[in-house]
Structures are given as C-alpha cells and as structure tokens.
Design a protein around this motif. Structure first.
Motif, PDB file in Angstrom:
ATOM      1  N   ILE A  14     -21.071  23.426 -11.534  1.00 55.17           N
ATOM      2  CA  ILE A  14     -22.008  22.607 -12.310  1.00 55.17           C
ATOM      3  C   ILE A  14     -22.806  23.472 -13.273  1.00 55.17           C
ATOM      4  CG2 ILE A  14     -24.138  21.277 -12.122  1.00 55.17           C
ATOM      5  CD1 ILE A  14     -21.930  19.506 -11.466  1.00 55.17           C
ATOM      6  N   GLY A  33     -22.650  23.111 -17.251  1.00 57.48           N
ATOM      7  CA  GLY A  33     -23.852  22.609 -17.928  1.00 57.48           C
ATOM      8  C   GLY A  33     -23.722  21.134 -18.260  1.00 57.48           C
ATOM      9  N   ARG A  34     -24.113  20.776 -19.460  1.00 60.29           N
ATOM     10  CA  ARG A  34     -24.064  19.368 -19.861  1.00 60.29           C
ATOM     11  C   ARG A  34     -22.643  18.854 -20.052  1.00 60.29           C
ATOM     12  NH1 ARG A  34     -28.952  18.641 -24.304  1.00 60.29           N
ATOM     13  NH2 ARG A  34     -30.685  19.173 -22.867  1.00 60.29           N
ATOM     14  N   SER A  35     -21.686  19.771 -20.139  1.00 58.87           N
ATOM     15  CA  SER A  35     -20.295  19.336 -20.330  1.00 58.87           C
ATOM     16  C   SER A  35     -19.565  19.109 -19.012  1.00 58.87           C
ATOM     17  CB  SER A  35     -19.535  20.376 -21.161  1.00 58.87           C
ATOM     18  OG  SER A  35     -19.462  21.617 -20.457  1.00 58.87           O
ATOM     19  N   SER A  92     -17.755  17.525 -16.051  1.00 61.22           N
ATOM     20  CA  SER A  92     -16.974  16.288 -16.050  1.00 61.22           C
ATOM     21  C   SER A  92     -17.561  15.280 -15.069  1.00 61.22           C
ATOM     22  CB  SER A  92     -15.530  16.589 -15.653  1.00 61.22           C
ATOM     23  OG  SER A  92     -15.468  17.007 -14.302  1.00 61.22           O
ATOM     24  N   ARG A 101     -19.380  16.017 -11.382  1.00 56.84           N
ATOM     25  CA  ARG A 101     -20.713  15.504 -11.056  1.00 56.84           C
ATOM     26  C   ARG A 101     -20.666  14.586  -9.830  1.00 56.84           C
ATOM     27  NH1 ARG A 101     -24.428  16.783 -14.779  1.00 56.84           N
ATOM     28  NH2 ARG A 101     -23.722  17.352 -16.886  1.00 56.84           N
ATOM     29  N   GLN A 160     -26.043  19.550  -6.027  1.00 57.04           N
ATOM     30  CA  GLN A 160     -26.547  19.758  -7.365  1.00 57.04           C
ATOM     31  C   GLN A 160     -27.365  21.041  -7.413  1.00 57.04           C
ATOM     32  OE1 GLN A 160     -26.991  17.030  -5.600  1.00 57.04           O
ATOM     33  NE2 GLN A 160     -26.163  15.261  -6.694  1.00 57.04           N
TER      34      GLN A 160
END
Length: 414
Positions: A392, A396-398, A400, A404, A413
């Motif tokens: 994770i 980062g924000r990418s 999948s 997640r 997380q």
C-alpha cells in the motif's frame, strides 16, 4: 476525506481512554498494539473492522463489545453466515479451555471405579482437530476444542488403566494442534502453555517421540515470543538427543521426521536472530534428513519431507532478505499434495518475497492466492499483514482496488 463514522468512533475511543485515566501508550500496550496505531484510530485515520481487535479494545477500555460498537451482533443473534464472518480468527474459546485446571471436578470428586470410554470416538475427534488445524479453520477449531479438551482430560484420569496411555496420547496430540493454531494466529503465550501441556501428556502416554513433536511446537512458540535463546536451547538439546538415538544404519521414519523438523526449527531461530550461516547450515541438515527419508510424510502432523524442506527454505530466505533466492526455490516447488496451510504458507512467503523486491503485481497475486486458500492465515499473520502494508505504501494513491480491499480485509492499512 476521513468518513464521519470513523471520526466519531475514534473520538469515542479517545473519550473512554481518558475517562479511565490511561495514556495512549498504556492502552496500546494493554491491547498489544503500538501507540501510533492507536493515535490513528482515535483520529479516524485507521479503521477497526476485525472482531478480535474490537474485542481487545473493548476489554482494554473496560466496556462491552456492544457498548463500543452497537452495530456488531452477538454470535447468538447473528445469522449463521454473519456469525462465521464475525468470529473468524477467534480462538477465545480455546484460550479459556487452557485457563486453569482442565478437570477440577475429578480432583475433588474422583470416581470410585474406572469410567468406560469410547476410544475410537475420541480418536476420530482428535483427527478432526488436526484436519481443522491444517485447513486453517481456526474459528471451527475453537468451537470443537471447547468440549473436547475437558472430555479428554477427564478420560485420561478416569479411564481403565489399560486405556489411559492411549488417552494421554490423544490429549497430547490435541494440545499439539492447539499450540500450532495459536502460533499461526499470533498468540504465542497460549501456544507456549498448550505445548507444555502436550509435552507432559506425551510423557505420561509413554510415547517418547511425541514428546519431541511437542517440543517442536514449543520452539515455534518461543520464536513468536522472540525468546530466541530459549528456542535455540529447546531445539538444539532435542536434536542432540535424537542424533544419539538414531542409528546411522537404520532409523524409524518417524524419528527422521522429527529430527528434520527440529533442524528446520533451528533454521528459523537462527534466521530471526540474524545468524545467516547457522540458518543455512540447518536448512542443509534438514535437506540431508529429508533425502534420507526419501518421501513427503506427515508423521506427528509435521508434514516433513523434501517438499516441506523446500517450502521452509523459501521462508528462511525471505526472513534473511534474500528475495531472489526465495523466488527461485519457490517457483520450482510442487506442493499440491500438502495441506492447505502449507500451500497457503508457500504462496504467502512468495508474496512477501516479491514485496521485498517491490514487484507489487506479483506480490499481490500470491497474497490473494494465499488468502483464497486460507483467509484466516493471511488476515492474522503478522508478516503477511506487514507485506500488505508495504505494498500500500509503495503504491500510494495508485493502489489498485484489489490491494485496498485486501488491506481492508486484513486490517493492514498503513
């Protein structure tokens, strides 16, 4: 944007903690978490979805689970499918069974004469315990263990003398399974106690090799507790005794299985302590014993043989940070004939290896494969969850949706 319900839950935790006069560090220590994790929970950053974590929070705060989360149904009121989801990974009933003396009524009011038992029925029940353990079905295991352990403990003390040895052995095997399950669920204190009871019961049965199988379970508990000196001592003394017992010319396959498993246990101890030379030497010795054995066996539910030795070599390589070596070994293993737990463990360790190499796609594929085989193993194994967190953070924000979702299911997380 942090969901409002998480903010409210975090504020509730912080309020209850302050009412009890506890610092974040004190509450975190009481529930086996870090203060940074608790800080994130109280700020609403870290969701808390797993029932066992919610229960620990409730216990640490001195409130009921329903007081903390009214939306969590009790097992009695939940539907069967809901109950299965909620109590997954829960070995609380099994912990209660090993708390205190297992048969106090027999001590106070012993029967005046031996009590008849159905040894075949007891033997079938113990086989079922091991089937559940190998399948990583820990919630089901906990339910079965509840009535079985007291039943075996009473039988061992009240059965006719001619059957007591058999019952003590069944009791030892049950405690061995319970210790293995506790280790895999990261409850090593309970695993230690179960292994110690397994050792004592095996000795009373007169089956010496089962004593050594129980010592193997004890070593696993020591490793999880990070008591590496105790783990090394227990395994090394067992290996020394076994080496003296096993003839160079002939040896029972069962004894070779235990000897090889002890070398694997020592390899893990050395890997965790950073002794690369020692770890590799023990893997080599285990391989020599496996070659001498010549086949994959399941003596004492150890699943020792050439294949399991390779699986452990993958795990040791990952522990040592040698991801490339782990992948090279792992991709050549055919584990179809081993238990679900062993196959899931191999997939999990390959996922960890690819995570070390920051090959996120391959890592996620193996972790999802492991989860499909044994979800409770992946959702509670410390190193698996650490690997998921690392993936994770790398993404980062990418990250999948699949990654997640896996992190959410495993409460992993960052």
């Amino acid at each position: 944007m942090i969901p409002e319900e998480r903010r409210e839950f975090g504020a509730q935790i912080a309020g209850l903690r302050k009412q009890r006069g506890m610092t974040q560090e004190e509450l975190a220590a009481a529930i086996g978490r870090t203060s940074s994790w608790l800080s994130q929970v109280e700020r609403g950053v870290q969701p808390v979805n797993r029932l066992d974590v919610l229960r620990r929070l409730a216990d640490g705060l001195g409130v009921s689970l329903q007081n903390l989360r009214p939306d969590v149904p009790s097992v009695a009121s939940a539907s069967e499918s809901e109950a299965d989801d909620e109590i997954a990974n829960d070995l609380d009933q099994a912990r209660l069974v090993i708390s205190g003396h297992p048969a106090p009524d027999v001590l106070l009011s012993p029967p005046s004469s031996p009590q008849a038992i159905n040894i075949d029925d007891l033997r079938a029940a113990v086989e079922n315990v091991w089937d559940l353990t190998h399948a990583s079905r820990y919630a089901d295991l906990s339910t079965v263990i509840g009535p079985l352990v007291p039943r075996l403990e009473r039988a061992a003390r009240t059965a006719p003398e001619s059957e007591q040895s058999d019952v003590w052995l069944l009791l030892s095997r049950t405690y061995q399974a319970l210790s293995a399950a506790f280790v895999r669920q990261d409850e090593p204190d309970a695993a230690w106690l179960a292994a110690d009871r397994a050792i004592s019961s095996a000795e009373r049965s007169g089956e010496a090799l089962h004593v050594f199988a129980s010592i193997f379970r004890l070593v696993q508990a020591f490793v999880r507790l990070k008591h590496l000196d105790q783990g090394e001592h227990a395994a090394a003394t067992a290996v020394s005794a076994l080496r003296q017992h096993i003839s160079d010319a002939t040896a029972r396959p069962e004894a070779l299985s235990i000897l090889g498993s002890m070398h694997l246990a020592l390899a893990l101890v050395y890997a965790r302590s950073g002794n690369r030379t020692g770890a590799r030497e023990e893997i080599k010795k285990a391989g020599e014993v496996a070659a001498r054995l010549g086949e994959d066996r399941n003596d004492f539910n150890l699943e020792f043989g050439p294949t399991n030795t390779q699986i452990q070599a993958v795990s040791i390589a990952v522990e040592l940070g040698d991801a490339g070596e782990a992948i090279d070994i792992g991709q050549g293993i055919t584990s179809d004939d081993l238990s679900v737990e062993r196959r899931a463990r191999l997939a999990m360790d390959l996922g960890r290896a690819y995570a070390q190499r920051r090959q996120s796609g391959e890592a996620l594929a193996y972790l999802l494969d492991a989860e499909s085989l044994a979800p409770e193993l992946i959702h509670t194994h410390v190193e698996a969850r650490n690997a998921i967190r690392e993936l994770i953070l790398i993404a980062g924000r990418s990250a999948s949706p699949e990654l997640r979702a896996l992190a959410e299911r495993a409460d992993a997380q960052p």
